[in-house]
Structure formats: C-alpha cells, structure tokens
Design an enzyme around this catalytic site. Structure first.
Site, short mmCIF file in Angstrom:
data_model
loop_
_atom_site.label_atom_id
_atom_site.label_comp_id
_atom_site.label_asym_id
_atom_site.label_seq_id
_atom_site.Cartn_x
_atom_site.Cartn_y
_atom_site.Cartn_z
N TYR A 49 5.63 44.16 -67.57
CA TYR A 49 4.43 44.82 -68.11
C TYR A 49 3.35 43.82 -68.48
O TYR A 49 2.21 43.95 -68.07
CB TYR A 49 4.80 45.73 -69.29
CG TYR A 49 5.56 46.94 -68.81
CD1 TYR A 49 4.89 48.06 -68.34
CD2 TYR A 49 6.96 46.93 -68.73
CE1 TYR A 49 5.59 49.15 -67.82
CE2 TYR A 49 7.66 48.02 -68.21
CZ TYR A 49 6.96 49.12 -67.76
OH TYR A 49 7.63 50.19 -67.24
N GLU A 83 10.21 48.09 -62.37
CA GLU A 83 9.19 48.83 -63.11
C GLU A 83 7.96 47.95 -63.21
O GLU A 83 8.07 46.74 -63.42
CB GLU A 83 9.60 49.15 -64.56
CG GLU A 83 10.64 50.20 -64.73
CD GLU A 83 10.98 50.47 -66.20
OE1 GLU A 83 10.14 50.21 -67.10
OE2 GLU A 83 12.09 50.94 -66.44
N ASN A 133 11.60 44.35 -64.70
CA ASN A 133 10.60 45.26 -65.24
C ASN A 133 9.53 44.39 -65.88
O ASN A 133 9.81 43.64 -66.81
CB ASN A 133 11.20 46.16 -66.32
CG ASN A 133 12.24 47.14 -65.78
OD1 ASN A 133 12.49 47.21 -64.58
ND2 ASN A 133 12.84 47.90 -66.67
N GLU A 153 17.08 47.33 -69.17
CA GLU A 153 16.50 46.55 -70.27
C GLU A 153 17.42 46.40 -71.48
O GLU A 153 17.11 46.91 -72.57
CB GLU A 153 15.17 47.16 -70.71
CG GLU A 153 14.12 47.16 -69.63
CD GLU A 153 12.76 47.68 -70.09
OE1 GLU A 153 12.68 48.31 -71.15
OE2 GLU A 153 11.78 47.45 -69.38
N HIS A 185 19.93 54.36 -69.22
CA HIS A 185 18.54 54.14 -69.63
C HIS A 185 18.40 54.72 -71.05
O HIS A 185 17.61 55.62 -71.29
CB HIS A 185 17.57 54.75 -68.63
CG HIS A 185 16.18 54.16 -68.65
ND1 HIS A 185 15.57 53.63 -67.54
CD2 HIS A 185 15.28 54.03 -69.66
CE1 HIS A 185 14.36 53.19 -67.86
NE2 HIS A 185 14.15 53.44 -69.14
N ARG A 236 13.52 55.37 -58.29
CA ARG A 236 14.49 54.95 -59.29
C ARG A 236 14.55 55.98 -60.40
O ARG A 236 13.52 56.31 -61.00
CB ARG A 236 14.08 53.57 -59.84
CG ARG A 236 14.94 53.11 -60.98
CD ARG A 236 14.67 51.64 -61.37
NE ARG A 236 15.47 51.35 -62.54
CZ ARG A 236 15.00 51.06 -63.75
NH1 ARG A 236 13.69 50.95 -63.95
NH2 ARG A 236 15.81 50.86 -64.75
C1 PNW Z 1 10.18 50.18 -70.54
N1 PNW Z 1 8.19 46.03 -75.11
O1 PNW Z 1 10.26 50.07 -71.95
C2 PNW Z 1 11.18 51.25 -70.20
O2 PNW Z 1 12.13 50.87 -69.24
C3 PNW Z 1 10.58 52.57 -69.87
O3 PNW Z 1 11.51 53.58 -70.15
C4 PNW Z 1 9.27 52.74 -70.62
O4 PNW Z 1 8.74 54.03 -70.49
C5 PNW Z 1 8.31 51.71 -70.07
O5 PNW Z 1 8.86 50.40 -70.18
C6 PNW Z 1 6.95 51.73 -70.75
O6 PNW Z 1 7.07 51.41 -72.10
C7 PNW Z 1 9.70 49.05 -72.67
O7 PNW Z 1 8.16 46.18 -76.34
C8 PNW Z 1 9.68 49.19 -74.06
O8 PNW Z 1 7.74 44.99 -74.58
C9 PNW Z 1 9.20 48.20 -74.85
C10 PNW Z 1 8.70 47.03 -74.29
C11 PNW Z 1 8.71 46.90 -72.91
C12 PNW Z 1 9.21 47.90 -72.10
#
Ligand code: PNW
Length: 450
Positions: A294, A354, A292, A170, A125, A81
């Site tokens: 995290y 992601e 995505n 996002e 992006h 991607r």
């Molecule tokens: C994503 N939050 O960004 C993006 O899609 C990527 O470009 C980035 O490098 C990756 O996650 C890691 O940060 C985020 O505040 C930015 O929760 C902020 C958040 C989550 C994802």
C-alpha cells in the site's frame, strides 16, 4: 479501443486480477451453518468500528457471487483472489465439516473457471472461529493444529481447481493490529507480548503449505504486507526506531519464511515459544511470494514514557488517499528491486496479491463514478511493477484491492477501495471509471486484440 503505448506493459503471461476477503464482502453471516468469528464479536462491541457497522450483510456476495464473477469477466481479469471463511467450514474451528459452507466455495470456483478466471484462495483472512479465540486464539499453539486440519479439508475439496493458495493473509497485521494494539479483532492490547501470535501464525503457514500440497495443491505461497520504512531523520534515535519497526513489520515474517530464522533483535522475545524443528516447519519452499503493498511509512523515535519505542510520522509531499495513506509508487519499485537483490535464489516468483487505494466518490448525476485518483494510483503502481520487472525482478501478477467496495475492518463502510461502487442500500454494483481503465490496461497488453 485502448492505445497500448499509454499503458504499462508487462510480459506475456503476466496475470491481472482483483482481490477480496470473505468477511469484507460475503455477508450472509447467519446462513448455512456458519459459526461466529472474532470479527462478528469485535464489531458487536461499541466503539470498535467507526460507523458502528459490521460485515453481517456487507456486499451480499454470498448470494450475488455470480453477478460479481460476471463483472470480473467484463474486466478481462484472469485472476481472482478470495478467502475462505473458516467458520463456514468448521463453525467452531474444530471437528465436523459444514458441507453447505464448502459447497459455496465449490460453486464460486466453478463459476470463476467457467468465466476464464483462475482462483487464488486464501485460507485465513482474519475471521478466526470465535470458539478458538475463546481458547486463546493465536496465542494458543493448539490453533496451529486446528488450522492444519482445516487446510486439509479445504485443500481436498478445491485443491485440483484452485490455481494459487495463500494460507495466511498478512500475519503482521493480525499480530500487531489484532493482538498488539487492539485496532482489529480480537482487540487485545498486548504490545510486544503479542509476538507469540506471530510465531503461531508462521507455524500455521508452514503446516498449511504441507497440508495443501498433500491434498493436491500445486502452487502455494503467502500474502505478506510489506511497507518500506523510512526514518524521520538521520538522528540515530530515529534510525534505530525505524530499524526496530522494520524488523517487527517486515522481517519478522519474511525472514523465517525464506531463511528459517528470526531477526536477531527479536529473537529474545520469541525464544521461549520456539521449539525444536519449528523454524524448519515455517521455512517451506514456496511457489510464489505474495506481496500486499500500500505505502511506505515514516518512523521516528517515541518519547521516553511512550508505550512503544517508535511512532508514525506524516510523510509530507505526497498525495494521500481518503485513508490518509501516501501514494508513493516509486517505493514499490525500489522495494521490489531491494527484495530481489537481498534474497536472490531464496526468493520465488513474486505476485502482488493486493495493491490499491481508498477514495470515496459515489455516482454523479449521470450515474458515473469518476475516480481519477484511483486510475492514477493503479497506473503508477502497475508502472512501478513493470519497471521492476525490466530491472530483473520476477513478478508474475498484480491483484488490485479490491474488486468491489467492501467492509474495511475498523473503518467500516467509510473507506471505499473498489473498482466497482457498491450502494449498500440496494446492493447495486456500478463499475467506476477505474474499472474501465483497468479493463483497457489488460486489453492493451496484447496489441491487436482489444
Ligand atoms: C489489508 N496497515 O489490510 C488487508 O489485507 C485488506 O483486507 C484490507 O482491506 C486492505 O489491506 C486495505 O486496508 C491492511 O496498517 C490493514 O498498514 C492495515 C495496514 C495495511 C493493510
């Protein structure tokens, strides 16, 4: 040789990949007619990025893409991607096409296909042409029209060769971090006044889905960041604050896309901007829903005089990444199961577009990057996906963020998410131990091959 029983097992055809984004890896900011983006402007302002850096050179992927595709081939990933930089295609966001910019993605896609890697292209992006920002950016409804034109241009060039398309990465992060609290470009601090940005990004999504299909794209989805929201306590104030932040971060984007309506609590803030037919434009049938993921977030009520009604609390008792983000794979499994149960027939197949973590270790004296915490992260999150699949959730792919260390927005080069280490002095790429682990995981999906 990988021992299959040690690795999470996904169904046949499940696609493993990696992800990047244009501004974070390409560099070559002045080349081949590329226009200025909001991130060029933002990074030039003192104090915006912790190490004062920018994506002007980044990983020099613009010139080294063949080397990076060779790394993907070595990994055994069959998906990649990437994002297309709008200012390379239309330097001011409108009008004539810069053919040299389009040619770069043409070469990249051909290189990927020759390596047996299926491209997934994101159109936006975050690198909005600065000329459009000067006219209001995503606060201006006209940007939606400009985006639809741009989607047609890119779709007509690459539509037949790109497996999956993502119009907007996002939209919640753009709205909240870019226009709400100003941590990202364009650095505006409008708080709740930023909500029209969400509506325009959602319209841009809907219009681009239509434009891409007209241009011949066969699979079009999205890439929405989702974080499970956990209240700090069962105090009604904390529960209420959590519900509100959940609406703003998650439901504000997924409900219009899947159900064609805004969350009830947010409707009063949006109705002045929503015109007849808008919600039908936003709710396009999708071929996949990209997530995505995290981490979950713990939310509490803020003090009376605070700027926003919610605040972030520390999730205690979990390992954390260098970013301070908690590692909670069970939350991914539970969220996927809840998502499927809630939306059922309205939900297309899911792809994890992601997932990853930042850990900063560099090569040791022997040149080895021993990033065991990243292996643990990947193993536990792929396992969480496998368990959700066993419970009936239709997940078709997992794209690790990221292939290579890169420019991490307002954190500059201080956070490293790559499976491959990048030395920013020499641009040398060094696969980390997690790279070898991911390759083994992929090999272990088809026992006997290897
Ligand atoms: C994503 N939050 O960004 C993006 O899609 C990527 O470009 C980035 O490098 C990756 O996650 C890691 O940060 C985020 O505040 C930015 O929760 C902020 C958040 C989550 C994802």
């Amino acid at each position: 040789m990988a021992h299959p029983e040690e690795y999470p097992q996904l169904p046949p055809g499940f696609r493993f990949g990696t992800s990047t984004a244009a501004y974070q890896v390409e560099g070559a900011a002045q080349e081949d007619g590329r226009g200025t983006s909001v991130w060029d402007t933002f990074t030039a302002e003192p104090g915006r990025v912790v190490d004062g850096s920018s994506g002007a050179v980044a990983c020099d992927h613009y010139h080294r893409f063949a080397e990076d595709v060779a790394l993907m081939k070595r990994l055994g990933t069959t998906g990649y991607r990437f994002s297309v930089a709008w200012p390379r295609i239309q330097p001011t966001g409108r009008g004539a096409v810069e053919q040299r910019g389009l040619d770069f993605y043409d070469r990249l896609v051909d290189e990927l296909l020759a390596a047996g890697v299926q491209p997934m292209a994101t159109l936006f992006h975050w690198d909005l042409p600065q000329a459009l920002e000067d006219d209001g950016g995503w606060l201006n409804r006209d940007t939606v029209e400009r985006f639809a034109d741009y989607a047609t241009i890119v779709g007509q060039c690459l539509g037949d060769r790109v497996e999956h398309w993502v119009p907007v990465n996002e939209p919640n992060v753009v709205t909240l971090m870019g226009y709400g609290i100003g941590m990202h470009a364009p650095g505006k601090t409008m708080m709740f006044e930023a909500l029209p940005v969400a509506h325009h990004l959602l319209l841009a999504h809907g219009r681009a889905v239509v434009a891409l299909r007209e241009a011949g794209a066969s699979s079009v989805g999205c890439a929405n960041n989702h974080a499970p929201m956990w209240p700090a306590s069962d105090d009604p104030a904390d529960v209420g604050a959590t519900k509100l932040f959940d609406a703003v971060w998650n439901a504000l984007f997924l409900e219009p896309m899947l159900l064609g309506r805004y969350p009830v609590d947010l409707q009063p803030l949006l109705e002045a901007h929503v015109r007849e037919g808008d919600l039908a434009t936003i709710r396009q049938p999708l071929d996949f829903y990209g997530v995505n993921y995290y981490n979950p977030m713990k939310i509490g009520a803020a003090a009376e005089d605070a700027e926003l009604p919610f605040e972030f609390r520390e999730l205690v008792g979990y390992p954390v990444t260098d970013f301070g983000w908690p590692v909670v794979p069970d939350a991914l499994r539970e969220w996927l199961i809840m998502f499927r149960a809630r939306f059922r027939a309205a939900l297309p197949p899911i792809i994890i577009t992601e997932s990853g973590c930042s850990y900063g270790m560099g090569p040791d004296a022997d040149g080895v990057v021993d990033d065991q915490p990243r292996i643990d992260y990947l193993r536990s999150h792929v396992q969480a996906v496998a368990e959700a699949v066993q419970r009936g959730v239709d997940v078709r792919g997992y794209y690790a963020w990221s292939l290579i260390d890169n420019f991490e927005w307002s954190e500059g080069y201080t956070q490293r998410f790559g499976l491959v280490h990048v030395d920013y002095e020499t641009q040398a790429r060094t696969p980390k131990r997690s790279f070898e682990w991911y390759a083994d995981l992929i090999r272990a999906q088809t026992p006997g091959r290897g």
